[in-house]
Write an enzyme that holds these catalytic residues in place. Structure first.
Site, PDB file in Angstrom:
ATOM      1  N   GLN A   1       0.851  -1.194   0.000  1.00 20.57           N
ATOM      2  CA  GLN A   1       0.000   0.000   0.000  1.00 20.57           C
ATOM      3  C   GLN A   1       0.886   1.243   0.000  1.00 20.57           C
ATOM      4  O   GLN A   1       1.568   1.528   0.986  1.00 20.57           O
ATOM      5  CB  GLN A   1      -0.876  -0.035   1.252  1.00 20.57           C
ATOM      6  CG  GLN A   1      -1.794   1.146   1.427  1.00 20.57           C
ATOM      7  CD  GLN A   1      -2.265   1.293   2.871  1.00 20.57           C
ATOM      8  OE1 GLN A   1      -1.710   0.677   3.784  1.00 20.57           O
ATOM      9  NE2 GLN A   1      -3.265   2.126   3.084  1.00 20.57           N
TER      10      GLN A   1
ATOM     11  N   SER B   1       1.274   6.586   2.448  1.00 17.70           N
ATOM     12  CA  SER B   1       1.960   7.581   3.284  1.00 17.70           C
ATOM     13  C   SER B   1       3.204   8.160   2.613  1.00 17.70           C
ATOM     14  O   SER B   1       3.892   7.475   1.865  1.00 17.70           O
ATOM     15  CB  SER B   1       2.386   6.949   4.611  1.00 17.70           C
ATOM     16  OG  SER B   1       1.280   6.388   5.254  1.00 17.70           O
TER      17      SER B   1
ATOM     18  N   SER C   1       5.031  -0.963   4.079  1.00 20.57           N
ATOM     19  CA  SER C   1       5.294  -2.307   4.595  1.00 20.57           C
ATOM     20  C   SER C   1       5.408  -3.293   3.449  1.00 20.57           C
ATOM     21  O   SER C   1       4.576  -3.288   2.535  1.00 20.57           O
ATOM     22  CB  SER C   1       4.157  -2.770   5.510  1.00 20.57           C
ATOM     23  OG  SER C   1       4.003  -1.886   6.576  1.00 20.57           O
TER      24      SER C   1
ATOM     25  N   GLU D   1      -9.247  -1.654   5.706  1.00 21.26           N
ATOM     26  CA  GLU D   1      -8.075  -1.795   6.567  1.00 21.26           C
ATOM     27  C   GLU D   1      -8.528  -2.013   8.004  1.00 21.26           C
ATOM     28  O   GLU D   1      -8.081  -2.906   8.698  1.00 21.26           O
ATOM     29  CB  GLU D   1      -7.224  -0.528   6.466  1.00 21.26           C
ATOM     30  CG  GLU D   1      -6.052  -0.500   7.443  1.00 21.26           C
ATOM     31  CD  GLU D   1      -5.090   0.648   7.156  1.00 21.26           C
ATOM     32  OE1 GLU D   1      -5.548   1.745   6.790  1.00 21.26           O
ATOM     33  OE2 GLU D   1      -3.879   0.427   7.296  1.00 21.26           O
TER      34      GLU D   1
END
Ligand code: FAD
Lengths: 414, 314
Positions: free
Chosen positions: A135, A138, A170, A253
């Site tokens: 994902q 950020s 991540s 999420e």
């Protein structure tokens, strides 16, 4: 609400149990059961490889992403069957960690917004673990305020050209695809100029640099984009609609984090049942009991809250903001439990060497990893804002950037 | 009324303190009745009371405590001998308005649970002296009941009193927990409404994060408690083996939630929250009184851990 299995559920459970008994990688059972928090490390094996093998086997047996439709690699199972599966999968569920972002967030986003071609091409391989997704939301200057992101995507013919930087991604280092949100129009207010894409992480111009975490592990990364080309067919939703698309991702999420949430309570209970203090077993000490009981009722409250959410889901309701409470409660609880377990060990509680380890060092690892639970996927403060505003109906924060076009918002660097 | 419906009704009436004569007696009567109706064979001593309970003509209560401390067979000092009781029970909820009491009394001195038996006493009969006690909750009375050779009829088999009491407390805990969740929800709602209405520094106080986060945390504890209560209600309505653990979890979680919401509701209201005029203190009082009503938090924490341990060992 009924907490007993119906006859059909009981049958489903027994089929799942038999299949797991016959197929699970038992050689890792012991090691997996001792690692808490879902942040696992295997002593002599690569976690991702072991995870992929288990995921592949599950897919072949029809147990991967089982709540998805069959044509996209699932089993068409009900939400309740999914929970039964997760209960039965037990410690082996920890092996699904590398796939959770794909299964829990990227997959549902593609399912909701992708073309039929994209769904058939990408979802089955995501489900079987053959292709891992990450994902890319950020950025250094946009975390909680993710809509303030700077990464640019510019249209060139049938393609988009991306430049910028993501951070805290991540699993980017082992991912095959990424879900990317980028700014396509800096001249409108920040939420309105965003567009969602997915891309091949091996595309030229993508550079992944690992970041070492506070707990000593290396699971998240910086990802740089230099003139990365993404075909327009890999856009999800309309141009400028990226914020709405991202809400699908973030809502899922919360749901997926909730489903397998570690609370630390079973580990703590076992630890206190075995720990000898000066005056006897820790679990016989009134102060210990009182803390354990308070944590235990939080954990059971979370469990039954998630059952309520699942039962709402099976009636066709969408996961709502109330699901934010899972992570909010368990993050802090893990941190508190770890601190208290180490306190009970006395001065030696700080030791982490293999000779010294009590309870396999799991509370020391929990202590060092738990801060991330309170940050990743929405900080505690953001989750409280969400509950206050969307559940309780309190006013939003006063925003200085709301109706200002993105390129006029004051920032540190501008 | 089925037990599940009763849980819902308790929760609902607790949200409306102002109309609440019913709430006063709701949970307490429910649990006394529940325990009585739950008995396998209705003893003759009870038969005359049951229709009156049903019609609302009689109020019953449970006389268990004898001064400070949590439920324990050792703490029972009132004696039963030759069909009469002697000794003092306090506090007894609703004791001053009750027509009869189920009394736990000592019938042996072996030091075991089997020393305790249950009796029914007509509180309007001779040898019974009832005195109202003051307590923090002004909407639910407590009393002291002194027995001096008061006539008592046995309820259930001799020596089985304590095991019935334990079951009664578990059942009562689930029902009371619904009352507590209802109270917590109402305190949260009052706080939320006030936060939307009250203006300071030119904006509603509900737009300050310190206030928003306080209310969000109240929502979290009320939600966890409600979920634990649903599980407790399921265990109660199906007589599941999980009832003892589920009841303790519901009780602890609901006690904490109601106390937490009631105290922060006052905080959200500022000075207004500390006035006699506003209802905030009624919830604060009730939350803290009901937290002790069936044995305090530490009693239930102990019970939960014992029960979880038993389950883990099995
Ligand atoms: C282990 C880990 C894994 C992650 N994985 C991913 C990933 O795979 N993909 C991805 O896109 N991101 C990922 N993230 C990023 C994560 O989503 C962000 O770190 C998070 O949203 C917080 O943003 P930030 O780090 O910029 O902190 P900031 O937003 O700068 O927050 C700093 C502090 O300010 C507070 N704050 C900020 N805004 C407000 C507000 N409006 N009201 C009150 N308080 C506020 C925060 O609560 C926090 O305490 C990961 C993070 C971690 C720790």
């Amino acid at each position: 609400m009924n907490f007993d299995d119906t006859p059909q559920e009981a049958e489903f459970r027994s089929i799942a149990r038999k299949w797991i008994a016959a197929n699970a990688p038992k050689e890792f059972e012991e090691e997996l059961s001792k690692s808490s928090l879902g942040r696992i490390r295997l002593a002599r094996h690569d976690m991702v490889e072991v995870g992929k093998a288990w995921q592949k086997k599950k897919a072949e047996g029809g147990w991967a992403c089982l709540h998805w439709p069959k044509e996209y690699g699932g089993r068409g199972a009900t939400p309740i069957e999914r929970v039964i599966w997760q209960q039965e999968e037990g410690v082996y569920g920890k092996l699904t960690q590398p796939f959770q972002i794909g299964e829990g967030m990227c997959g549902p986003t593609v399912m909701a917004w992708g073309s039929e071609d994209a769904k058939r091409r990408f979802l089955p391989k995501l489900a079987s673990g053959e292709e891992i997704w990450c994902q890319l939301f950020s950025e250094p200057s946009a975390g909680s305020d993710v809509a303030g992101l700077r990464t640019r995507a510019e249209k060139k013919g049938d393609n988009w050209v991306v430049n910028g930087q993501k951070i805290w991604t991540s699993g980017a280092h082992y991912s095959d695809y990424g879900l990317l949100i980028a700014r396509t129009d800096p001249n409108v207010p920040k939420h309105k100029g965003l567009t969602m894409f997915f891309l091949d992480m091996k595309s030229p111009g993508v550079e992944v640099r690992p970041i070492k975490q506070a707990n000593g592990m290396q699971e998240f990364n910086e990802v740089y984009f230099t003139d990365v080309v993404i075909p327009d067919s890999q856009r999800l939703g309309a141009v400028g609609e990226g914020w709405s698309v991202s809400l699908t991702t973030l809502m899922n999420e919360r749901m997926s984090i909730g489903a397998r949430l570690a609370t630390g309570v079973p580990e703590m209970f076992e630890f206190c049942s075995g720990l000898m203090l000066e005056d006897g077993l820790a679990i016989d000490d009134p102060a210990v009991r009182s803390k354990l009981a308070s944590w235990a009722v939080k954990a059971s409250g979370l469990k039954y809250t998630s059952y309520r959410a699942i039962s709402a889901l099976s009636k066709g309701e969408r996961p709502g903001p109330e699901n934010s409470i899972g992570k909010l409660v368990s993050g802090l609880m893990l941190q508190d439990i770890a601190t208290y377990a180490m306190d009970l060990e006395g001065t030696a509680g700080s030791l982490t060497g293999t000779d010294e380890e009590q309870a396999n060092g799991q509370f020391q690892q929990m202590l060092l990893s738990s801060p991330s639970m309170r940050i990743a996927g929405g900080t505690d403060e953001i989750l409280r804002n969400i509950i206050a505003e969307r559940v309780l109906g309190l006013p939003g924060d006063i925003r200085v950037d709301k109706d200002v076009s993105y390129n006029k918002i004051p920032t540190k660097g501008r | 009324m089925g037990r599940l419906r009763r849980c819902g009704a308790l929760c609902g009436s607790a949200t409306k303190l102002r109309h609440c004569l019913r709430w006063n007696f709701g949970a307490f009567r429910s649990f006394t009745e529940d325990s009585l109706v739950g008995m396998r064979d209705v003893p003759t001593s009870l038969q005359k009371w049951l229709p009156k309970i049903a019609s609302g003509d009689a109020i019953g209560t449970l006389a268990l405590f004898e001064g400070k401390g949590n439920p324990s067979p050792k703490a029972v000092k009132v004696t039963a001998n030759g069909g009469v009781l002697n000794g003092v029970k306090r506090p007894v909820a609703d004791g001053a308005i009750a027509d009869f009491a189920v009394v736990a009394a000592r019938t042996g001195s072996s030091g075991r649970e089997s020393d305790i038996s249950l009796f029914i006493v007509d509180l309007k009969a001779g040898g019974v002296e009832v005195k109202s006690l003051t307590n923090i909750d002004l909407t639910r009375g407590q009393a002291e009941i002194a027995f001096k050779d008061a006539k008592a009829e046995p309820l259930g088999a001799p020596g089985e009193g304590w095991s019935v009491i334990t079951q009664v407390l578990d059942r009562a805990a689930v029902l009371m927990a619904f009352e507590q969740v209802g109270g917590a929800d109402r305190a949260l709602e009052m706080g939320r409404d006030y936060a939307l209405d009250r203006i300071a520094f030119g904006r509603p106080i509900g737009s300050f994060q310190a206030v928003k986060h306080m209310l969000a945390d109240m929502y979290v504890s009320a939600t966890l408690a409600r979920s634990n209560c649903y599980y407790g209600a399921w265990a109660l309505s199906t007589n599941a083996g999980e009832l003892p653990e589920a009841a303790a979890a519901a009780r602890i979680s609901a006690t904490q939630a109601f106390q937490h919401c009631a105290k922060n509701n006052i905080q959200v209201h500022g000075g207004m929250g500390f006035t006699w005029e506003f209802d905030c203190h009624m919830y604060y009082r009730r939350a803290n009184a009901v937290a002790l009503g069936l044995g305090s938090l530490s009693y239930w924490e102990d019970a939960l851990i014992d029960r979880m341990r038993k389950k883990n060992a099995a």
